[in-house]
Design a protein around this motif. Structure first.
Motif, PDB file in Angstrom:
ATOM      1  N   ARG A  12       0.903  -0.946  -0.056  1.00  0.00           N
ATOM      2  CA  ARG A  12      -0.060   0.081  -0.079  1.00  0.00           C
ATOM      3  C   ARG A  12       0.939   1.221  -0.143  1.00  0.00           C
ATOM      4  O   ARG A  12       1.740   1.304   0.932  1.00  0.00           O
ATOM      5  CB  ARG A  12      -0.934   0.009   1.121  1.00  0.00           C
ATOM      6  CG  ARG A  12      -1.732   1.330   1.211  1.00  0.00           C
ATOM      7  CD  ARG A  12      -2.987   1.139   2.458  1.00  0.00           C
ATOM      8  NE  ARG A  12      -3.786   0.213   2.144  1.00  0.00           N
ATOM      9  CZ  ARG A  12      -4.830   0.260   1.577  1.00  0.00           C
ATOM     10  NH1 ARG A  12      -5.132   1.244   0.550  1.00  0.00           N
ATOM     11  NH2 ARG A  12      -5.576  -0.703   1.424  1.00  0.00           N
ATOM     12  N   VAL A  13       0.653   2.179  -0.994  1.00  0.00           N
ATOM     13  CA  VAL A  13       1.481   3.406  -0.915  1.00  0.00           C
ATOM     14  C   VAL A  13       0.523   4.493  -0.543  1.00  0.00           C
ATOM     15  O   VAL A  13      -0.558   4.574  -1.043  1.00  0.00           O
ATOM     16  CB  VAL A  13       1.824   3.706  -2.547  1.00  0.00           C
ATOM     17  CG1 VAL A  13       2.397   4.980  -2.574  1.00  0.00           C
ATOM     18  CG2 VAL A  13       2.506   2.371  -2.995  1.00  0.00           C
ATOM     19  N   GLU A  14       1.181   5.077   0.358  1.00  0.00           N
ATOM     20  CA  GLU A  14       0.292   6.341   1.224  1.00  0.00           C
ATOM     21  C   GLU A  14       1.140   7.686   0.858  1.00  0.00           C
ATOM     22  O   GLU A  14       2.069   7.841   1.480  1.00  0.00           O
ATOM     23  CB  GLU A  14       0.024   5.878   2.657  1.00  0.00           C
ATOM     24  CG  GLU A  14      -0.539   4.805   3.007  1.00  0.00           C
ATOM     25  CD  GLU A  14      -0.660   4.201   4.282  1.00  0.00           C
ATOM     26  OE1 GLU A  14      -0.150   4.967   5.203  1.00  0.00           O
ATOM     27  OE2 GLU A  14      -1.316   3.344   4.711  1.00  0.00           O
ATOM     28  N   PRO A  15       0.552   8.429   0.019  1.00  0.00           N
ATOM     29  CA  PRO A  15       1.145   9.841  -0.204  1.00  0.00           C
ATOM     30  C   PRO A  15       1.273  10.723   1.157  1.00  0.00           C
ATOM     31  O   PRO A  15       0.545  10.582   1.898  1.00  0.00           O
ATOM     32  CB  PRO A  15       0.196  10.343  -1.085  1.00  0.00           C
ATOM     33  CG  PRO A  15      -0.583   9.277  -1.848  1.00  0.00           C
ATOM     34  CD  PRO A  15      -0.823   8.279  -0.800  1.00  0.00           C
ATOM     35  N   SER A  16       2.487  11.230   1.309  1.00  0.00           N
ATOM     36  CA  SER A  16       2.727  12.141   2.406  1.00  0.00           C
ATOM     37  C   SER A  16       2.045  13.440   2.091  1.00  0.00           C
ATOM     38  O   SER A  16       1.756  14.205   2.953  1.00  0.00           O
ATOM     39  CB  SER A  16       4.104  12.138   2.722  1.00  0.00           C
ATOM     40  OG  SER A  16       4.954  12.656   1.509  1.00  0.00           O
ATOM     41  N   ASP A  17       1.766  13.890   0.989  1.00  0.00           N
ATOM     42  CA  ASP A  17       1.040  14.935   0.580  1.00  0.00           C
ATOM     43  C   ASP A  17      -0.446  14.755   0.420  1.00  0.00           C
ATOM     44  O   ASP A  17      -0.975  14.145  -0.203  1.00  0.00           O
ATOM     45  CB  ASP A  17       1.616  15.501  -0.915  1.00  0.00           C
ATOM     46  CG  ASP A  17       1.099  16.950  -1.359  1.00  0.00           C
ATOM     47  OD1 ASP A  17      -0.082  17.333  -0.870  1.00  0.00           O
ATOM     48  OD2 ASP A  17       1.627  17.464  -2.057  1.00  0.00           O
ATOM     49  N   PRO A  18      -1.363  15.513   1.191  1.00  0.00           N
ATOM     50  CA  PRO A  18      -2.688  15.428   1.365  1.00  0.00           C
ATOM     51  C   PRO A  18      -3.452  15.840  -0.182  1.00  0.00           C
ATOM     52  O   PRO A  18      -4.627  15.422  -0.020  1.00  0.00           O
ATOM     53  CB  PRO A  18      -3.057  16.234   2.727  1.00  0.00           C
ATOM     54  CG  PRO A  18      -1.766  17.242   2.549  1.00  0.00           C
ATOM     55  CD  PRO A  18      -0.774  16.677   2.000  1.00  0.00           C
ATOM     56  N   VAL A  20      -2.298  14.812  -2.794  1.00  0.00           N
ATOM     57  CA  VAL A  20      -2.196  13.848  -3.952  1.00  0.00           C
ATOM     58  C   VAL A  20      -2.890  12.305  -3.576  1.00  0.00           C
ATOM     59  O   VAL A  20      -3.069  11.890  -2.329  1.00  0.00           O
ATOM     60  CB  VAL A  20      -0.654  13.305  -3.992  1.00  0.00           C
ATOM     61  CG1 VAL A  20      -0.391  12.094  -4.736  1.00  0.00           C
ATOM     62  CG2 VAL A  20       0.173  14.570  -4.253  1.00  0.00           C
ATOM     63  N   THR A  21      -3.509  11.955  -4.435  1.00  0.00           N
ATOM     64  CA  THR A  21      -4.067  10.760  -4.409  1.00  0.00           C
ATOM     65  C   THR A  21      -3.749   9.397  -5.248  1.00  0.00           C
ATOM     66  O   THR A  21      -3.115   9.916  -6.376  1.00  0.00           O
ATOM     67  CB  THR A  21      -5.670  10.534  -4.591  1.00  0.00           C
ATOM     68  OG1 THR A  21      -6.071  11.152  -5.944  1.00  0.00           O
ATOM     69  CG2 THR A  21      -6.358  11.756  -3.599  1.00  0.00           C
ATOM     70  N   LEU A  22      -3.826   8.465  -4.849  1.00  0.00           N
ATOM     71  CA  LEU A  22      -3.391   7.215  -5.960  1.00  0.00           C
ATOM     72  C   LEU A  22      -4.561   6.663  -6.248  1.00  0.00           C
ATOM     73  O   LEU A  22      -5.367   6.119  -5.247  1.00  0.00           O
ATOM     74  CB  LEU A  22      -2.435   6.451  -5.375  1.00  0.00           C
ATOM     75  CG  LEU A  22      -0.902   7.263  -4.996  1.00  0.00           C
ATOM     76  CD1 LEU A  22       0.069   6.268  -4.105  1.00  0.00           C
ATOM     77  CD2 LEU A  22      -0.336   7.693  -6.198  1.00  0.00           C
ATOM     78  N   ASP A  23      -4.590   5.970  -7.564  1.00  0.00           N
ATOM     79  CA  ASP A  23      -5.844   4.873  -7.777  1.00  0.00           C
ATOM     80  C   ASP A  23      -4.960   3.829  -8.921  1.00  0.00           C
ATOM     81  O   ASP A  23      -4.595   4.199  -9.875  1.00  0.00           O
ATOM     82  CB  ASP A  23      -6.908   5.588  -8.085  1.00  0.00           C
ATOM     83  CG  ASP A  23      -8.112   4.537  -8.655  1.00  0.00           C
ATOM     84  OD1 ASP A  23      -8.242   3.576  -7.958  1.00  0.00           O
ATOM     85  OD2 ASP A  23      -8.863   4.961  -9.380  1.00  0.00           O
ATOM     86  N   PRO A  24      -4.833   2.570  -8.234  1.00  0.00           N
ATOM     87  CA  PRO A  24      -5.009   2.141  -7.293  1.00  0.00           C
ATOM     88  C   PRO A  24      -3.912   2.620  -5.948  1.00  0.00           C
ATOM     89  O   PRO A  24      -2.591   2.868  -6.532  1.00  0.00           O
ATOM     90  CB  PRO A  24      -5.098   0.632  -7.447  1.00  0.00           C
ATOM     91  CG  PRO A  24      -4.212   0.554  -8.349  1.00  0.00           C
ATOM     92  CD  PRO A  24      -4.233   1.740  -9.488  1.00  0.00           C
ATOM     93  N   ASP A  25      -4.129   2.527  -4.780  1.00  0.00           N
ATOM     94  CA  ASP A  25      -3.349   2.868  -3.703  1.00  0.00           C
ATOM     95  C   ASP A  25      -2.345   1.516  -3.253  1.00  0.00           C
ATOM     96  O   ASP A  25      -1.663   1.432  -2.609  1.00  0.00           O
ATOM     97  CB  ASP A  25      -3.673   3.564  -2.817  1.00  0.00           C
ATOM     98  CG  ASP A  25      -4.778   2.739  -2.094  1.00  0.00           C
ATOM     99  OD1 ASP A  25      -5.009   1.556  -2.253  1.00  0.00           O
ATOM    100  OD2 ASP A  25      -5.286   3.469  -0.822  1.00  0.00           O
ATOM    101  N   THR A  26      -2.712   0.188  -3.804  1.00  0.00           N
ATOM    102  CA  THR A  26      -2.266  -1.004  -3.452  1.00  0.00           C
ATOM    103  C   THR A  26      -1.639  -1.674  -4.943  1.00  0.00           C
ATOM    104  O   THR A  26      -2.419  -1.218  -5.785  1.00  0.00           O
ATOM    105  CB  THR A  26      -2.915  -2.035  -2.861  1.00  0.00           C
ATOM    106  OG1 THR A  26      -4.219  -2.150  -3.535  1.00  0.00           O
ATOM    107  CG2 THR A  26      -3.594  -1.273  -1.481  1.00  0.00           C
ATOM    108  N   PHE A  27      -0.560  -2.350  -4.753  1.00  0.00           N
ATOM    109  CA  PHE A  27      -0.163  -3.143  -5.935  1.00  0.00           C
ATOM    110  C   PHE A  27       0.480  -4.236  -5.685  1.00  0.00           C
ATOM    111  O   PHE A  27       1.224  -4.420  -4.348  1.00  0.00           O
ATOM    112  CB  PHE A  27       0.625  -2.191  -6.887  1.00  0.00           C
ATOM    113  CG  PHE A  27       1.830  -1.889  -6.370  1.00  0.00           C
ATOM    114  CD1 PHE A  27       3.117  -2.732  -6.589  1.00  0.00           C
ATOM    115  CD2 PHE A  27       2.126  -0.820  -5.444  1.00  0.00           C
ATOM    116  CE1 PHE A  27       4.156  -1.971  -6.045  1.00  0.00           C
ATOM    117  CE2 PHE A  27       3.183  -0.135  -4.918  1.00  0.00           C
ATOM    118  CZ  PHE A  27       4.462  -0.895  -5.060  1.00  0.00           C
TER     119      PHE A  27
END
Length: 124
Positions: A12-18, A20-27
């Motif tokens: 799971r990748v959790e951005p430190s910048d609020p 920024v979002t990721l989709d998907p946030d897991t790989f």
């Protein structure tokens, strides 16, 4: 001589910048951990971390992956010990030299007990 423990890891990748979002946030990815030379420090990794070809403690396996990668691991699955013939032969010899730590009667029992059928000798 070379051996690698191969794991399938879901991260799971959790951005430190609020903002920024990721989709998907897991790989999922493949993690290869170099297997120490049989008889050397750390060579009993398979005994301490595997059982019947799977990780023996999921939380511990996730912690090891997280420490190595620096990101949260949602899951870790052992896939195989991939090694060359020289490593495989040295592993068998090191196990045969002292079966006591494995609580087994012979080398095939040790390999099955901890690695199941998840050993792949490459280059044969």
């Amino acid at each position: 001589m070379r051996g690698d423990y191969v794991f399938r890891v879901r991260l799971r990748v959790e951005p430190s910048d609020p903002d920024v979002t990721l989709d998907p946030d897991t790989f999922e990815t493949v993690l290869r951990r170099r297997a120490p030379e049989p008889g050397a420090e750390g060579w009993l990794f398979f005994r301490d971390n595997c059982w019947r070809g799977e990780t023996n403690d999921d939380a511990h396996a996730r912690r090891l992956a997280e420490e190595a990668l620096g990101v949260p691991a949602e899951s870790v699955a052992f896939r195989e010990l991939a090694c060359d013939r020289e490593y495989y032969d040295a592993l068998r010899e090191a196990i045969a030299a002292d079966l006591t730590p494995f609580r087994a009667d012979d080398v095939p029992e040790v390999l099955t007990k901890y690695l199941g059928s998840s050993i792949r000798v490459v280059g044969d």
